[in-house]
Scaffold this active site. Structure first.
Site, PDB file in Angstrom:
ATOM      1  N   GLY A 175       0.163   5.305  -4.302  1.00 25.47           N
ATOM      2  CA  GLY A 175      -0.471   6.773  -4.810  1.00 25.47           C
ATOM      3  C   GLY A 175       0.146   7.917  -4.063  1.00 25.47           C
ATOM      4  O   GLY A 175       0.416   9.003  -4.355  1.00 25.47           O
TER       5      GLY A 175
ATOM      6  N   GLU B 236       0.944 -13.165  12.315  1.00 28.21           N
ATOM      7  CA  GLU B 236       1.410 -11.975  13.148  1.00 28.21           C
ATOM      8  C   GLU B 236       1.352 -10.818  12.143  1.00 28.21           C
ATOM      9  O   GLU B 236       1.972 -11.006  11.051  1.00 28.21           O
ATOM     10  CB  GLU B 236       3.109 -12.205  13.605  1.00 28.21           C
ATOM     11  CG  GLU B 236       3.149 -13.286  14.641  1.00 28.21           C
ATOM     12  CD  GLU B 236       2.486 -12.897  15.877  1.00 28.21           C
ATOM     13  OE1 GLU B 236       2.465 -11.874  16.127  1.00 28.21           O
ATOM     14  OE2 GLU B 236       1.853 -14.043  16.468  1.00 28.21           O
TER      15      GLU B 236
ATOM     16  N   ASP C 172       0.995  -1.100   0.062  1.00 27.73           N
ATOM     17  CA  ASP C 172       0.097  -0.028   0.067  1.00 27.73           C
ATOM     18  C   ASP C 172       0.888   1.240  -0.009  1.00 27.73           C
ATOM     19  O   ASP C 172       2.240   1.252   0.417  1.00 27.73           O
ATOM     20  CB  ASP C 172      -0.794   0.067   1.321  1.00 27.73           C
ATOM     21  CG  ASP C 172      -2.045   1.082   1.201  1.00 27.73           C
ATOM     22  OD1 ASP C 172      -2.282   1.503  -0.049  1.00 27.73           O
ATOM     23  OD2 ASP C 172      -2.734   1.138   2.142  1.00 27.73           O
TER      24      ASP C 172
ATOM     25  N   LEU D 123      10.747 -21.165  -3.730  1.00 30.95           N
ATOM     26  CA  LEU D 123       9.936 -19.997  -3.311  1.00 30.95           C
ATOM     27  C   LEU D 123       8.597 -20.323  -4.208  1.00 30.95           C
ATOM     28  O   LEU D 123       8.367 -20.328  -5.468  1.00 30.95           O
ATOM     29  CB  LEU D 123      10.441 -18.726  -3.345  1.00 30.95           C
ATOM     30  CG  LEU D 123       9.452 -17.448  -3.274  1.00 30.95           C
ATOM     31  CD1 LEU D 123       9.064 -17.630  -1.583  1.00 30.95           C
ATOM     32  CD2 LEU D 123       9.809 -16.266  -3.691  1.00 30.95           C
TER      33      LEU D 123
ATOM     34  N   HIS E 172       2.655   2.865  -8.959  1.00 35.14           N
ATOM     35  CA  HIS E 172       2.837   1.642  -9.202  1.00 35.14           C
ATOM     36  C   HIS E 172       3.792   1.297  -9.992  1.00 35.14           C
ATOM     37  O   HIS E 172       4.595   0.211  -9.738  1.00 35.14           O
ATOM     38  CB  HIS E 172       1.315   1.418  -9.971  1.00 35.14           C
ATOM     39  CG  HIS E 172       0.313   1.609  -9.307  1.00 35.14           C
ATOM     40  ND1 HIS E 172      -0.183   1.482  -7.896  1.00 35.14           N
ATOM     41  CD2 HIS E 172      -0.799   2.305  -9.731  1.00 35.14           C
ATOM     42  CE1 HIS E 172      -1.419   1.811  -7.467  1.00 35.14           C
ATOM     43  NE2 HIS E 172      -1.868   2.314  -8.618  1.00 35.14           N
TER      44      HIS E 172
HETATM   45  C1  FPP Z   1      -2.007   0.177  -3.371  1.00 39.76           C
HETATM   46  O1  FPP Z   1      -1.636   1.384  -3.279  1.00 39.76           O
HETATM   47  C2  FPP Z   1      -1.193  -0.542  -4.373  1.00 39.76           C
HETATM   48  C3  FPP Z   1      -1.943  -1.457  -5.429  1.00 39.76           C
HETATM   49  C4  FPP Z   1      -3.577  -1.015  -5.405  1.00 39.76           C
HETATM   50  C5  FPP Z   1      -1.470  -2.027  -6.591  1.00 39.76           C
HETATM   51  C6  FPP Z   1       0.048  -2.737  -6.149  1.00 39.76           C
HETATM   52  C7  FPP Z   1       0.443  -3.090  -7.664  1.00 39.76           C
HETATM   53  C8  FPP Z   1       1.957  -3.154  -7.820  1.00 39.76           C
HETATM   54  C9  FPP Z   1       2.995  -2.801  -7.025  1.00 39.76           C
HETATM   55  C10 FPP Z   1       2.299  -3.455  -9.151  1.00 39.76           C
HETATM   56  C11 FPP Z   1       2.009  -4.492  -9.760  1.00 39.76           C
HETATM   57  C12 FPP Z   1       2.446  -5.760  -8.914  1.00 39.76           C
HETATM   58  C13 FPP Z   1       3.127  -6.921  -9.383  1.00 39.76           C
HETATM   59  C14 FPP Z   1       3.130  -7.940  -8.268  1.00 39.76           C
HETATM   60  C15 FPP Z   1       3.990  -7.165 -10.414  1.00 39.76           C
HETATM   61  P1  FPP Z   1      -2.573   2.848  -3.341  1.00 39.76           P
HETATM   62  O2  FPP Z   1      -2.575   2.974  -4.679  1.00 39.76           O
HETATM   63  O3  FPP Z   1      -3.713   2.250  -2.716  1.00 39.76           O
HETATM   64  O4  FPP Z   1      -1.821   3.831  -2.689  1.00 39.76           O
HETATM   65  P2  FPP Z   1      -2.562   4.932  -1.650  1.00 39.76           P
HETATM   66  O5  FPP Z   1      -2.844   4.298  -0.442  1.00 39.76           O
HETATM   67  O6  FPP Z   1      -1.393   5.798  -1.182  1.00 39.76           O
HETATM   68  O7  FPP Z   1      -3.422   5.599  -2.553  1.00 39.76           O
END
Ligand code: FPP
Length: 261
Positions: free
Chosen positions: A40, A220, A37, A148, A54
């Site tokens: 953004g 955990e 997370d 893994l 991302h």
């Molecule tokens: C949450 O951050 C993140 C996501 C919804 C997407 C995560 C995806 C990646 C890192 C890229 C693809 C993954 C792989 C495994 C190749 P957010 O956008 O909700 O952040 P915010 O809470 O700060 O808005």
């Protein structure tokens, strides 16, 4: 894997090396699950579009997958896209799917060389055919690897998974008298895998966000303020070291020390 495998990849004298030397390799989590997370917010702090967060998060994915493999973790599950994430703007959804396809295309050879088995958990039938094809190639090519197990949770929801499991066990004609927690687990996407021992969430939010609801019953939880694109090997090692200091009782009590004499 071993300390040597990890140190071969850790700059000598770095904080990462100090942490790597503290890891107890006899007491590793069998399964680490991560809610990635903060992409953004990472982008917003830099006045960049959200999708750049991302994009940057892919480097963290690479680092965490390699560190987990070198540590000797059995299963790593990354939450890449939830069933709720379709509500995001179309351009963001599209970028996430494109990044995922590109990640697989670029990393598949490395995953394979490192004996990593790639899997997807989630409702794959609802994904676009081009995404499904790319995933299928990755799953097929790495199917016989024994290192893994790397799960990507994609179009994943914990409640959806439980509903899907219930539907499948009804379709399989399971007699309710034969149903217990172990048998139910055989119908989950993660059938045959150990439950996560350690659940990591980045960016400081204290939520489980519909992730592996059944499987995290005794996990955990470790939350870091670090935003996902800044998450690196040292943060994973920090989480593992914190996990190794936890007192896991599974609802029981801690045995009292035996006093002799
Ligand atoms: C949450 O951050 C993140 C996501 C919804 C997407 C995560 C995806 C990646 C890192 C890229 C693809 C993954 C792989 C495994 C190749 P957010 O956008 O909700 O952040 P915010 O809470 O700060 O808005």
């Amino acid at each position: 894997m071993s300390l040597d495998q990890l140190l071969a990849w850790t700059p000598p004298g770095s904080p990462d090396e100090t942490m790597a030397r503290q890891v107890n390799f006899e007491q590793l989590p069998a399964h680490i699950a991560i809610i990635m997370d903060g992409n953004g917010r990472w982008a917003a702090q830099r006045h960049l579009p959200r999708v750049e967060g991302h994009r940057a998060g892919i480097d963290s994915v690479r680092d965490v997958v390699e560190t987990s493999a070198r540590l000797g973790i059995g299963v790593l599950t990354l939450y890449a896209f939830s069933v709720e994430n379709w509500k995001r703007p179309w351009t963001e959804v599209n970028t996430l799917m494109t990044l995922l396809k590109r990640y697989l295309r670029l990393e598949l050879a490395t995953l394979h060389e490192n004996n990593i088995r790639f899997r997807v958990i989630g409702r794959q039938d609802e994904l676009a055919p081009d995404v499904r094809d790319e995933l299928d190639v990755g799953i097929r090519q790495t199917a016989n690897n024994t290192g893994l197990l790397f799960n990507i949770a994609l179009n994943y929801g914990g409640r959806a998974e439980i509903v899907d499991a219930a539907k499948r066990l009804i379709a399989a004609g399971v007699n309710p008298d034969d149903l217990d927690e172990r048998r139910f687990g055989e119908f989950l996407y993660t059938a045959g895998q150990p439950d996560p021992d350690l659940l990591i969430r980045t960016s400081g939010e204290m939520r489980v966000s519909n992730f592996l609801l059944w499987q995290i019953a005794y996990a955990e939880i470790w939350v870091t303020e670090t935003l996902w694109p800044d998450f690196r090997r040292r943060h994973l090692l920090e989480a593992v070291l914190a996990y190794q200091k936890r007192d896991r009782r599974y609802g029981g009590i801690k045995p009292s020390p035996v006093v002799v004499g």
